[in-house]
Design an enzyme around this catalytic site. Structure first.
Site, mmCIF file in Angstrom:
data_model
loop_
_atom_site.group_PDB
_atom_site.id
_atom_site.type_symbol
_atom_site.label_atom_id
_atom_site.label_comp_id
_atom_site.label_asym_id
_atom_site.label_seq_id
_atom_site.Cartn_x
_atom_site.Cartn_y
_atom_site.Cartn_z
ATOM 1 N N LYS C 86 -6.637 -20.263 -3.028
ATOM 2 C CA LYS C 86 -6.235 -19.539 -1.824
ATOM 3 C C LYS C 86 -6.729 -18.140 -2.210
ATOM 4 C CE LYS C 86 -1.352 -18.117 -0.337
ATOM 5 N NZ LYS C 86 0.020 -18.109 -0.286
ATOM 6 N N SER C 161 2.531 -19.715 3.619
ATOM 7 C CA SER C 161 1.216 -19.084 3.923
ATOM 8 C C SER C 161 0.049 -19.672 3.323
ATOM 9 C CB SER C 161 1.536 -17.638 3.307
ATOM 10 O OG SER C 161 1.687 -17.879 1.745
ATOM 11 N N SER C 185 5.739 -21.389 0.617
ATOM 12 C CA SER C 185 4.448 -21.242 1.033
ATOM 13 C C SER C 185 3.473 -22.271 0.599
ATOM 14 C CB SER C 185 3.726 -19.818 0.686
ATOM 15 O OG SER C 185 4.149 -19.025 1.642
#
Lengths: 488, 99, 500
Positions: C86, C161, C185
């Site tokens: 990420k 997210s 997330s």
């Protein structure tokens, strides 16, 4: 507390002092804290607040805070909390300063010192750990400032007093005492030029008995001289304003040594709202009692404790004791001299007198003193047993200072050899003295007549004659006595 | 309670944001909607409840970990300043700071 | 063609160790697939926009290094297995943007601890994955570099997210990805994309090098296609980081695979009444019921429990997280790194324009909320009150865990929604976080396990929540479920298509 008024106003001063702690590394990072490196070469990723970095607390900074707490008789909190003080400024990389807000590590305590011969006590509110900011440099760049973050993250202990101080003299005396304490216990190098010890003074004035007036904060007083000038100016200024019917507005001011005036800083916009909240990156700082006791056990005797001991143990006056405990070095030197001569008061007089005078005139530190404690002790021993008059002793001291003594001998032997070589031995044999006196009286019949007529001047002249005839070796008190007896 | 345009201006200035007028307007509506949602929380009786600042404190006593006082970070200025917008003589440049 | 991207992590690692697969061959295979899915480039019809950055040379070099260690019979437990990170984790070899214009072309001088640990285990980095700006969002629509799409239906969101991470794993662009979970997330995008993801206990994985959103909530975790894969990854990721992160736990690294095959006989699964309210879509409810039925078959029993403050977790979270964020994002001021507004007239102008140009709308919104709740006169009413209720929520869980071993429920009220459906109304997406926020506030481990398909053939995830440090138990339950069912084996059509 005795209050000195200025034009009918009482001066009220509180102090905030930032002492840089003498750690090797920063408070929350492993970057070095050494002063004067190339810009930003000692600012690591954490100090620069690069994305993803986090703070990790330095044990050395906490240990120094504990030492200070013990030195001022404060409470060292079992649990204290780091908070974020949020504001934007280029020298503040994270956009917040990690400090302590609601629960500081050191709570309460007092600083005591002599103002003249009056013992003053200033109460401390707190002392808390926080990180220093970087520096903005304005030279060299047109319309721009350069930011050096080497200083960012240097550990600070912010020491806050109650508004207990009532004059600029007292303010300076407090600051000097605090400076003495932090350097004595070795938590701060005390270098004011390099900013290791920075004072902010909150100054206000009021008519006696009235509530506290509005204060203005004088920032970054980095010399004792400027401190006094700045506060005196600020006090006069505030009184003028009030007398002219103007209200004092709370402000932060800077002292300009060139003009000798204080001027208000451009107030940081909305600086008032720091949005403090506990730093989620740092769990509470827990200090167990064992640690505190361990620190206490390893601390050297504190200046005010030592001063009290010098009074009881050696029967010195408070003034001497306080003066001799200005630094660990001086106190140690004093005790070594007493060790050698067993004459505490004489030792104190010599160190506070001749030794200090010589050091000051030569701008030397005690460490550079060429006369060893055992030498001075040996010298004082000879004053104590009347071998030397004070004047003669000063000549021997000169010789020791310039290194005339032969190092091969013991200190006492060195001193005695110098006395011998210079023929400074005081004449204490009364028959010899009486002989001289009789010669002098015989040779100065007229003076004798005048003395009998009651002229003291003539008597002094006779004393002088006798001292001269004895080549200065006669003991003045003895000369007086014999003369009086003869002329009696 | 409901926020006013002045509140938006004050907060934006505290946060160093410059919001366009329509952005401020949008923000005002959204924040007021948000704070309506928050009202239920303010009513909760939390007498005598310790705030929870560190989640694991609910599991175990936590204390700040302390590291030894050793300076071991080397000078890494070049890499640290690689993404800096303006640097001269090793200094970060900004519009003049007035004190 | 080879179907390397359908291999499990354990199987891939075994074949690499036995030299039946080559690290370079594996890396190349995934690089080809990943290259088709770069954010902003829609050259290919199947583009999920999952990747923000790839670097063929860096990846190939890492793969060659891994192969050398494998040839020498050395290397870590996951030597040669690819992973993508990420973009909230800072990396030395790839740019790091946090999905924000503020960090366009930012290069970190160091690697995040989690990135380091996975490299130590031998993993080869394919690149950086799309995410909501500074991890603020539930749909990956708040990325400055374009949305990421759901591989099951490119017109739907992948969740957020960690949307790029979930999309990349589901589409078979990488066998594994890192994610971060502040309010859900990891779990919510895992649920939306039909993969398995776990958020460990707060403090298990170091936060050093994870760009901070809400410091007291942020936690890293793995996202992959099975509980077993997650167990392998989590074992490599976790462990104390005393030199770098003061909030990392003093709990030794653990092998989370050891208890995968424990029996579920007598396992007590708590079902919080508040997780089954009106807001829950029937299809989601039905899918979870199936999964629970399977678990009962394995000897588990379900018991009702109470989490009475579940609804309060929304305001509490949306006070605390923005408050911390408003402070964490103050360092983005255009002075030391990142975006800087052009020709500032003075310092204030530099700050204000830099931050308004660099931060997207949602980030600015949360900075505004956070600044307000911390500002003078409001702190006690909002921030402090929220922290007190946070403790009550944590206590509610401890109460519940006296009656059960794990808690089960939905991850989200619905399956993935359509792109743009909620972006106009931020509050609506805040409300959709209701089932993931409580565990986040309490700092508890939670995971999402695929449990079938709902409306439009979109995946549904079941959430499992364990007590502190009980990750092994969660993974054990999920693994046993996955041995009995094939929901986690289901792939979007896109994942099986040849690369162009």
């Amino acid at each position: 507390m005795s209050t000195r008024l200025v034009q009918g106003y009482e001066v009220v001063i509180g102090f905030e002092t930032h002492a840089q702690l003498s750690t090797q590394s920063k408070i929350f990072s492993r970057a070095p804290t050494a002063f004067g490196a190339e810009p930003n070469t000692q600012a690591c990723a954490v100090d620069l607040a690069l994305p993803g970095t986090l703070p990790v607390m330095n044990r050395g900074a906490v240990e120094r805070a504990i030492r200070f707490g013990l030195a001022v008789g404060a409470h060292v909190a079992e649990r204290s909390v780091f908070a974020r003080k949020n504001y934007f400024y280029p020298d503040l990389p994270k956009g917040y300063q990690i400090s302590q807000y609601e629960i500081p590590v050191v709570q309460g305590g007092t600083v005591q010192f002599y103002l003249g011969d009056e013992l003053k006590t200033v109460r401390l509110v707190r002392a808390h750990l926080e990180e220093d900011a970087g520096k903005s440099l304005h030279e060299d760049f047109v319309g721009m400032s350069g930011i050096d973050l080497n200083r960012a993250g240097t550990p600070l202990l912010e020491i806050v007093t109650e508004p207990d101080i009532r004059s600029s003299d007292e303010a300076v005396a407090y600051a000097k005492e605090l400076h003495k304490i932090v350097t004595w216990i070795g938590i701060c190098d005390g270098n004011m030029q390099e900013g290791s010890f920075r004072c902010d003074a909150n100054v206000s004035v009021r008519k006696p008995g009235q509530p506290l007036g509005t204060r203005r904060e004088i920032k970054n007083l980095n010399s004792f001289k400027f401190m006094q000038q700045a506060i005196d100016y600020e006090v006069r200024w505030q009184i003028e304003q009030i007398e002219d019917g103007h209200a004092i507005e709370q402000a932060t001011v800077l002292f300009d040594p060139d003009t000798g005036e204080t001027r208000a800083m451009r107030t940081k916009e909305d600086a008032a709202d720091y949005r403090y909240f506990p730093d989620p990156d740092l769990p509470p700082l827990m200090i167990d009692r064992e640690w505190v006791e361990d620190v206490r056990a390893h601390m050297s005797e504190l200046p005010r404790v030592m001063a009290a001991r010098l009074v009881t143990q050696y029967g010195l006056p408070d003034y001497d004791a306080t003066t001799l405990t200005q630094s660990q070095a001086m106190a140690a030197y004093f005790e070594a001299v007493v060790q050698a001569c067993q004459q505490p008061k004489l030792a104190s007089n010599w160190i506070m007198g001749e030794v200090s005078r010589r050091l000051n005139s030569g701008e030397l530190s005690l460490e550079q003193l060429p006369v060893s404690a055992s030498q001075l002790g040996a010298l004082i021993t000879r004053i104590g047993d009347n071998t030397l008059s004070n004047n003669a002793a000063k000549q021997v001291f000169d010789a020791l200072w310039t290194g005339e003594a032969s190092a091969s001998l013991s200190a006492q032997a060195q001193v005695d050899a110098l006395i011998e070589a210079k023929g400074l031995k005081q004449m204490n044999d009364s028959s010899a003295l009486e002989a001289i006196v009789d010669e002098v009286l015989a040779a100065n019949a007229d003076n004798v007549a005048q003395v009998k007529a009651g002229k003291d001047k003539a008597f002094n002249a006779l004393v002088g004659q006798v001292m001269k005839a004895s080549k200065g070796k006669a003991n003045p008190q003895q000369v007086n006595a014999v003369l009086k007896a003869r002329l009696g | 309670m409901s926020l006013q345009p002045d509140d938006i201006r004050r907060i934006a200035s505290l946060a160093r944001l410059s919001l366009s007028s329509d952005q401020s307007e949008r923000m005002l509506g959204q924040l007021n909607g948000f704070f309506d949602l928050v009202e239920q929380m303010r009513a909760v009786d939390t007498q005598g409840i310790e705030p929870l600042a560190h989640p694991v404190a609910a599991m175990q006593d936590i204390a700040l970990r302390l590291r030894e006082d050793l300076a071991s970070e080397p000078n890494n200025r070049e890499a640290n300043q690689r993404s800096a917008p303006a640097v001269e003589q090793g200094l970060f440049l900004v519009p003049r700071v007035i004190e | 063609m080879n179907d390397l991207h359908h291999l499990s992590l354990a199987e891939m690692a075994r074949q690499l160790r036995e030299r039946r697969l080559g690290a370079v061959e594996v890396a190349t295979h995934f690089q080809q697939r990943a290259a088709q899915h770069l954010a902003g480039s829609n050259a290919h019809g199947d583009n999920t926009g999952a990747f923000l950055a790839v670097d063929a040379e860096v990846t190939q070099a890492q793969a060659q290094g891994a192969q050398a260690r494998l040839d020498a019979g050395q290397g870590g437990p996951l030597e040669g297995v690819p992973i993508a990170h990420k973009d909230i984790f800072v990396t030395r070899d790839f740019p790091t943007t946090a999905g924000s214009r503020m960090l366009e072309s930012y290069r970190s001088p160091f690697d995040a601890t989690v990135v380091n640990r996975l490299a130590q285990a031998g993993m080869v980095t394919l690149g950086k994955l799309n995410c909501d700006e500074f991890a603020m969002g539930s749909a990956n629509e708040n990325s400055a570099y374009g949305v990421s799409r759901n591989p099951w239906d490119l017109q739907r969101v992948p969740g957020g997210s960690s949307g790029g991470s979930a999309a990349a794993v589901a589409a078979g662009l990488t066998p594994a990805a890192t994610g971060t979970d502040t309010g859900g997330s990891i779990r919510q995008p895992a649920s939306f994309c039909g993969i398995t993801g776990i958020k460990p206990t707060y403090g298990r994985a170091s936060r050093y090098g994870m760009i901070a959103y809400a410091s007291s909530l942020d936690q890293a975790g793995p996202m992959a296609r099975s509980a077993e894969d997650c167990a392998l990854l989590l074992s490599a990721m976790c462990g104390p980081d005393p030199d770098r992160d003061s909030t990392s736990l003093d709990v030794p690294a653990e092998d989370f695979t050891l208890r995968l095959n424990d029996s579920l006989q007598g396992l007590r699964i708590g079902l919080p009444a508040q997780f089954w309210g009106d807001g829950l879509a029937d299809e989601v409810r039905a899918a979870i019921d199936q999964a629970l039925a399977e678990l009962k078959q394995l000897g588990a029993v379900v018991v009702p429990v109470q989490l009475p403050r579940t609804e309060l977790s929304i305001p509490v979270y949306y006070i605390l997280a923005p408050a911390e964020a408003s402070s964490n994002l103050s360092r983005f001021d255009g002075v030391k790194f990142g975006h800087r507004a052009a020709d500032p007239v003075d310092l204030l102008d530099l700050y204000r324009r830099t931050r308004s140009e660099g931060f997207g709308e949602e980030v600015q919104r949360r900075i505004m909320i956070g600044t307000y709740v911390l500002s003078h006169g409001y702190y006690d009413a909002y921030y402090l009150q929220a922290q007190k209720i946070r403790r009550m929520i944590a206590s509610d869980f401890q109460q519940a865990f006296t009656q059960c071993d794990v808690i089960a429920g939905p991850v989200a009220p619905t399956v993935a929604w359509a792109l743009g459906e909620k972006s106009a109304d931020p509050l609506a997406s805040y409300l959709a976080d209701i089932y993931t926020l409580p565990a986040s506030l309490a700092g508890l481990p939670g995971m999402s396990v695929p449990c079938g398909l709902g409306a439009g053939g979109m995946p549904v995830g079941m959430q499992l929540i364990g007590n502190y440090l009980q990750e092994s138990r969660l993974l054990n339950v999920a693994h046993q479920l996955q041995r009995q069912t094939d929901w986690h084996q289901q792939r979007p059509a896109l994942a099986s298509r040849e690369v162009a």
